[in-house]
Motif scaffolding. Structure first.
Motif, mmCIF file in Angstrom:
data_model
loop_
_atom_site.group_PDB
_atom_site.id
_atom_site.type_symbol
_atom_site.label_atom_id
_atom_site.label_comp_id
_atom_site.label_asym_id
_atom_site.label_seq_id
_atom_site.Cartn_x
_atom_site.Cartn_y
_atom_site.Cartn_z
ATOM 1 N N MET A 1 -6.205 -16.772 -35.466
ATOM 2 C CA MET A 1 -5.216 -17.132 -34.091
ATOM 3 C C MET A 1 -5.240 -15.882 -33.573
ATOM 4 N N GLU A 2 -4.952 -14.802 -33.765
ATOM 5 C CA GLU A 2 -4.655 -13.348 -33.141
ATOM 6 C C GLU A 2 -6.677 -13.686 -32.144
ATOM 7 N N GLU A 3 -7.005 -14.040 -32.445
ATOM 8 C CA GLU A 3 -8.588 -13.706 -31.400
ATOM 9 C C GLU A 3 -8.552 -14.557 -30.659
ATOM 10 N N LYS A 4 -7.642 -15.909 -30.842
ATOM 11 C CA LYS A 4 -7.730 -16.988 -30.340
ATOM 12 C C LYS A 4 -7.160 -16.752 -28.867
ATOM 13 N N LEU A 5 -5.573 -16.074 -29.103
ATOM 14 C CA LEU A 5 -4.896 -15.904 -28.079
ATOM 15 C C LEU A 5 -5.630 -14.907 -27.747
ATOM 16 N N MET A 6 -6.283 -13.852 -28.183
ATOM 17 C CA MET A 6 -6.915 -12.471 -26.957
ATOM 18 C C MET A 6 -7.724 -13.040 -26.180
ATOM 19 N N THR A 7 -8.891 -14.233 -27.030
ATOM 20 C CA THR A 7 -10.046 -14.714 -25.633
ATOM 21 C C THR A 7 -8.730 -15.666 -24.755
ATOM 22 N N LEU A 8 -8.031 -16.416 -25.010
ATOM 23 C CA LEU A 8 -7.588 -16.698 -23.938
ATOM 24 C C LEU A 8 -6.197 -15.768 -22.872
ATOM 25 N N LEU A 9 -5.763 -15.003 -23.136
ATOM 26 C CA LEU A 9 -5.704 -13.523 -22.604
ATOM 27 C C LEU A 9 -6.619 -13.375 -21.935
ATOM 28 N N MET A 10 -7.749 -13.043 -21.602
ATOM 29 C CA MET A 10 -8.398 -12.723 -21.222
ATOM 30 C C MET A 10 -9.756 -13.469 -20.909
ATOM 31 N N GLU A 11 -9.216 -14.453 -20.629
ATOM 32 C CA GLU A 11 -9.377 -16.073 -19.808
ATOM 33 C C GLU A 11 -8.765 -15.809 -18.526
ATOM 34 N N VAL A 12 -7.316 -16.109 -19.032
ATOM 35 C CA VAL A 12 -6.601 -16.480 -17.739
ATOM 36 C C VAL A 12 -6.750 -14.940 -17.012
ATOM 37 N N SER A 13 -6.787 -13.708 -17.795
ATOM 38 C CA SER A 13 -6.657 -12.581 -16.613
ATOM 39 C C SER A 13 -7.660 -11.560 -17.043
ATOM 40 N N PRO A 14 -9.130 -11.400 -16.374
ATOM 41 C CA PRO A 14 -10.060 -11.014 -16.881
ATOM 42 C C PRO A 14 -10.149 -9.588 -16.316
ATOM 43 N N ASP A 15 -9.534 -9.239 -15.285
ATOM 44 C CA ASP A 15 -9.623 -7.336 -15.845
ATOM 45 C C ASP A 15 -8.496 -6.599 -16.994
ATOM 46 N N ILE A 16 -7.979 -7.101 -17.277
ATOM 47 C CA ILE A 16 -7.113 -6.629 -18.839
ATOM 48 C C ILE A 16 -7.804 -5.669 -19.646
ATOM 49 N N ASP A 17 -7.729 -5.046 -19.747
ATOM 50 C CA ASP A 17 -8.556 -4.332 -20.347
ATOM 51 C C ASP A 17 -8.398 -4.583 -22.111
ATOM 52 N N PRO A 18 -9.675 -4.970 -22.659
ATOM 53 C CA PRO A 18 -8.993 -5.647 -24.186
ATOM 54 C C PRO A 18 -8.308 -4.549 -25.334
ATOM 55 N N LYS A 19 -8.320 -3.497 -24.568
ATOM 56 C CA LYS A 19 -8.160 -2.330 -26.332
ATOM 57 C C LYS A 19 -6.130 -1.608 -25.171
ATOM 58 N N GLN A 20 -5.693 -2.586 -24.059
ATOM 59 C CA GLN A 20 -5.175 -2.471 -23.873
ATOM 60 C C GLN A 20 -3.912 -3.424 -24.313
ATOM 61 N N ILE A 21 -4.432 -4.835 -24.959
ATOM 62 C CA ILE A 21 -3.662 -5.356 -25.533
ATOM 63 C C ILE A 21 -2.925 -5.366 -27.125
ATOM 64 N N SER A 22 -1.726 -5.434 -26.993
ATOM 65 C CA SER A 22 -1.041 -4.991 -28.705
ATOM 66 C C SER A 22 -0.790 -5.789 -28.932
ATOM 67 N N SER A 23 0.555 -6.226 -29.544
ATOM 68 C CA SER A 23 1.461 -7.298 -30.209
ATOM 69 C C SER A 23 2.653 -6.830 -29.560
ATOM 70 N N LYS A 24 2.744 -5.150 -29.278
ATOM 71 C CA LYS A 24 4.083 -4.367 -28.242
ATOM 72 C C LYS A 24 3.922 -4.648 -27.095
ATOM 73 N N SER A 25 2.708 -4.905 -26.274
ATOM 74 C CA SER A 25 1.877 -5.191 -25.064
ATOM 75 C C SER A 25 2.798 -6.370 -24.006
ATOM 76 N N TYR A 26 4.024 -5.631 -22.972
ATOM 77 C CA TYR A 26 4.885 -6.847 -22.076
ATOM 78 C C TYR A 26 3.254 -7.721 -21.391
#
Length: 75
Positions: A1-26
């Motif tokens: 589930m987490e990987e799928k959500l990470m993939t969605l976030l990257m698809e929606v906003s490709p400029d996001i650095d994956p290292k910035q994404i955590s469960s606490k990220s707004y």
């Protein structure tokens, strides 16, 4: 589930650095999602997890999305 959500976030906003994404990220202030990208994320969540989001669902942080998905049996 987490990987799928990470993939969605990257698809929606490709400029996001994956290292910035955590469960606490707004979603908006930390990851820079504007209202259009948030809407695209919500539609992507419904499609990817085969659920229909409640109109009352409010996601401020990535962990809010995780909790919602877990409580609604998404996998």
């Amino acid at each position: 589930m987490e990987e799928k959500l990470m993939t969605l976030l990257m698809e929606v906003s490709p400029d996001i650095d994956p290292k910035q994404i955590s469960s606490k990220s707004y979603l908006q202030s930390d990851l820079g999602l504007d209202s259009l990208k948030c809407m695209m994320l919500l539609m992507g969540i419904e499609e990817a997890f085969h659920i229909e989001l409640d109109e009352s669902a409010i996601f401020e942080k990535v962990e809010d999305v995780y909790k919602y998905l877990q409580s609604h049996g998404a996998k």
